[in-house]
Design an enzyme around this catalytic site. Structure first.
Site, PDB file in Angstrom:
ATOM      1  N   ASN A   1       0.853  -1.188   0.000  1.00 60.60           N
ATOM      2  CA  ASN A   1       0.000   0.000   0.000  1.00 60.60           C
ATOM      3  C   ASN A   1       0.892   1.242   0.000  1.00 60.60           C
ATOM      4  O   ASN A   1       2.115   1.140   0.054  1.00 60.60           O
ATOM      5  CB  ASN A   1      -0.983  -0.015   1.180  1.00 60.60           C
ATOM      6  CG  ASN A   1      -0.272  -0.057   2.509  1.00 60.60           C
ATOM      7  OD1 ASN A   1       0.432   0.883   2.871  1.00 60.60           O
ATOM      8  ND2 ASN A   1      -0.424  -1.167   3.243  1.00 60.60           N
TER       9      ASN A   1
ATOM     10  N   ASP B   1      -4.873  -6.193   5.316  1.00 57.46           N
ATOM     11  CA  ASP B   1      -5.873  -7.040   5.982  1.00 57.46           C
ATOM     12  C   ASP B   1      -5.842  -8.467   5.439  1.00 57.46           C
ATOM     13  O   ASP B   1      -6.252  -9.395   6.121  1.00 57.46           O
ATOM     14  CB  ASP B   1      -7.270  -6.436   5.791  1.00 57.46           C
ATOM     15  CG  ASP B   1      -7.449  -5.187   6.655  1.00 57.46           C
ATOM     16  OD1 ASP B   1      -6.872  -5.159   7.755  1.00 57.46           O
ATOM     17  OD2 ASP B   1      -8.136  -4.244   6.226  1.00 57.46           O
TER      18      ASP B   1
ATOM     19  N   LYS C   1       8.647 -17.629  -9.609  1.00 56.92           N
ATOM     20  CA  LYS C   1       7.828 -16.609 -10.265  1.00 56.92           C
ATOM     21  C   LYS C   1       6.658 -17.293 -10.988  1.00 56.92           C
ATOM     22  O   LYS C   1       6.888 -18.200 -11.799  1.00 56.92           O
ATOM     23  CB  LYS C   1       8.706 -15.844 -11.256  1.00 56.92           C
ATOM     24  CG  LYS C   1       7.989 -14.730 -11.942  1.00 56.92           C
ATOM     25  CD  LYS C   1       8.907 -14.029 -12.935  1.00 56.92           C
ATOM     26  CE  LYS C   1       8.081 -13.151 -13.849  1.00 56.92           C
ATOM     27  NZ  LYS C   1       8.731 -12.882 -15.103  1.00 56.92           N
TER      28      LYS C   1
ATOM     29  N   PHE D   1      -4.855   3.821  14.955  1.00 54.57           N
ATOM     30  CA  PHE D   1      -5.263   4.807  13.954  1.00 54.57           C
ATOM     31  C   PHE D   1      -6.482   4.254  13.227  1.00 54.57           C
ATOM     32  O   PHE D   1      -6.685   3.037  13.178  1.00 54.57           O
ATOM     33  CB  PHE D   1      -4.140   5.038  12.939  1.00 54.57           C
ATOM     34  CG  PHE D   1      -3.129   6.056  13.388  1.00 54.57           C
ATOM     35  CD1 PHE D   1      -2.261   5.771  14.434  1.00 54.57           C
ATOM     36  CD2 PHE D   1      -3.041   7.293  12.769  1.00 54.57           C
ATOM     37  CE1 PHE D   1      -1.325   6.705  14.848  1.00 54.57           C
ATOM     38  CE2 PHE D   1      -2.114   8.237  13.166  1.00 54.57           C
ATOM     39  CZ  PHE D   1      -1.250   7.941  14.213  1.00 54.57           C
TER      40      PHE D   1
ATOM     41  N   LYS E   1     -14.441   1.282  16.200  1.00 54.04           N
ATOM     42  CA  LYS E   1     -13.131   0.611  16.224  1.00 54.04           C
ATOM     43  C   LYS E   1     -12.507   0.714  17.622  1.00 54.04           C
ATOM     44  O   LYS E   1     -11.910  -0.234  18.112  1.00 54.04           O
ATOM     45  CB  LYS E   1     -12.179   1.254  15.206  1.00 54.04           C
ATOM     46  CG  LYS E   1     -11.946   0.390  13.989  1.00 54.04           C
ATOM     47  CD  LYS E   1     -11.062   1.047  12.965  1.00 54.04           C
ATOM     48  CE  LYS E   1     -11.599   0.713  11.578  1.00 54.04           C
ATOM     49  NZ  LYS E   1     -10.902   1.377  10.500  1.00 54.04           N
TER      50      LYS E   1
END
Ligand code: CTP
Length: 405
Positions: free
Chosen positions: A212, A282, A292, A329, A343
């Site tokens: 990410n 996640d 590969k 966070f 949360k």
């Protein structure tokens, strides 16, 4: 007492446009209590004058290797003994190349060759130069040899383009130097804080991963801020190009969510608090072969089976004792406050820092952030858009208040 009281700092200035900010840096170091002397390259003097530097530092500028007015032409030797620490700001690709390769052909590079005390470099250059293989090799070599690199930031560059390569602002350079050089802290160093930062990479096969856009800047700023306040930090970090400066930060590098989980659950029981800022994947590919994966020419698509990663924050929430403070966070795009509050309760947190992706200049990759801090008592603190260092300071204040410090 001023934070740099009694310290002798040498400011090295090489020839980039950011040299115009060097007198501000000198001023701020002097204001912080340091005595400052400047060593400059010939090209630096195209951007800033000796007179300006002499006026703000109160000392003669060291610019000539062979100075006929000085009977002892080994000034670089006496200056290196005088300095307790040195910062090169701006550091061009050229001076970094000289440092990494042992070249001493002018006043500044010769001084750097002989300097053996805490050394900071603040790179500033055009993005293409920053991405060149030679620069990347040289800066890594400096890091590996104990030089503290104060990374450049992203924004408008003098060449008219925008990208990474701007010198860090003088205020932040001083803040980081104070943090790294401080040995008297307001808190007992026995406080041990766990921080997670950066992205995680989840292996698809021998050469590919799912990742990410997290850069780790927020978590690293938190680590520096808390270390400068006297805490011992265990920083579990996903892959990032950032470096740590403060000696009280122990960095544990990991790649995947499971490795971060293993390190966090091992370290957390001995900690007073934990702040989990990492952008943890996640899900991970169910199978990740050590070769590969070849493309199958008979099919125009490919299916990756993903399975869920452990939730590190929720796990720490389950095992935490009454004395430990746990913060996380939340990155939300819809029903932000409501989702963050859910949360907080679900993961058994003491407070949660809500990041909104809607705010310009906030979130991944930016040097600024805008957060709302919500605590277990229902208190909500809406912050302004601030530098990540200032946000880190607000979060540290909240943590100390919750710890009763
Ligand atoms: N987190 C974690 N381990 C995970 C996922 C998230 O420790 N496997 C932590 C993050 O470091 C952050 C917090 O949980 O402190 C919230 O992360 P976020 O991605 O906003 O929420 P999720 O719990 O993953 O929920 P969702 O993606 O559904 O919003």
């Amino acid at each position: 007492m001023l934070p740099l009281q009694g310290k002798h700092i040498i400011v090295g200035i090489s020839g980039g446009i950011a040299a115009y900010k060097a007198p501000i840096l000198v001023r701020l170091l002097v204001k912080a209590g340091a005595e400052v002397q400047c060593a400059v390259t010939e090209h630096a003097l195209q951007f800033v004058t000796e007179l300006t530097l002499e006026t703000v530092s109160g000392h003669r500028v060291y610019s000539q290797l062979f100075d006929h007015t000085n009977p002892h032409s080994t000034e670089h030797i006496s200056l290196k003994d005088w300095g307790d620490a040195m910062v090169v700001a701006p550091a061009t690709a050229n001076i970094i190349g000289k440092m990494a390769n042992g070249i001493g052909d002018d006043a500044l590079s010769t001084l750097l060759l002989s300097f053996r005390k805490p050394l900071f470099v603040c790179p500033a250059m055009n993005t293409q130069m920053l991405e060149s293989f030679a620069y990347k090799r040289n800066i890594q070599y400096l890091r590996d040899n104990g030089v503290s690199v104060i990374e450049s930031t992203t924004g408008e560059l003098a060449c008219g383009t925008s990208g990474n390569g701007r010198m860090e602002e003088p205020e932040n350079i001083v803040r980081l130097m104070v943090s790294a050089l401080s040995d008297n802290s307001p808190l007992s160093p026995s406080r041990h804080i766990l921080i997670t930062a950066g992205p995680t990479y989840e292996k698809i096969d021998a050469v590919r991963f799912i990742g990410n856009f997290s850069t780790g800047k927020m978590g690293y700023a938190l680590a520096e801020e808390l270390a400068s306040r006297g805490c011992r930090i265990s920083l579990i970090s996903g892959p990032t190009h950032l470096s740590t400066l403060h000696p009280s930060i122990e960095r544990i590098d990991i790649m995947s969510a499971r490795e971060m989980y293993d390190a966090a659950t091992r370290i957390f029981p001995s900690c007073d608090a934990a702040i989990l800022s990492a952008a943890v994947a996640d899900f991970r590919p169910e199978n990740a072969p050590d070769y590969k994966i070849k493309k199958n020419n008979d099919s125009d698509g490919m299916t990756l089976n993903l399975i869920q990663n452990p939730d590190i924050l929720a796990t720490l929430g389950k095992i935490k004792s009454d004395k430990q403070i746990l913060a996380g966070f939340a990155l939300e795009t819809d029903n932000e406050l409501e989702n963050a509050q859910k949360k907080l309760v679900k993961k058994n947190l003491d407070f949660i820092v809500l990041n909104s992706l809607h705010d310009k200049g906030a979130g991944f990759g930016h040097d600024t952030n805008k957060v709302t801090i919500i605590d277990r008592n229902g208190d909500i603190d809406n912050g302004e858009l601030k530098s990540k260092q200032e946000v880190a300071s607000d979060i540290a204040d909240k943590l100390f208040a919750m710890m009763g410090v």
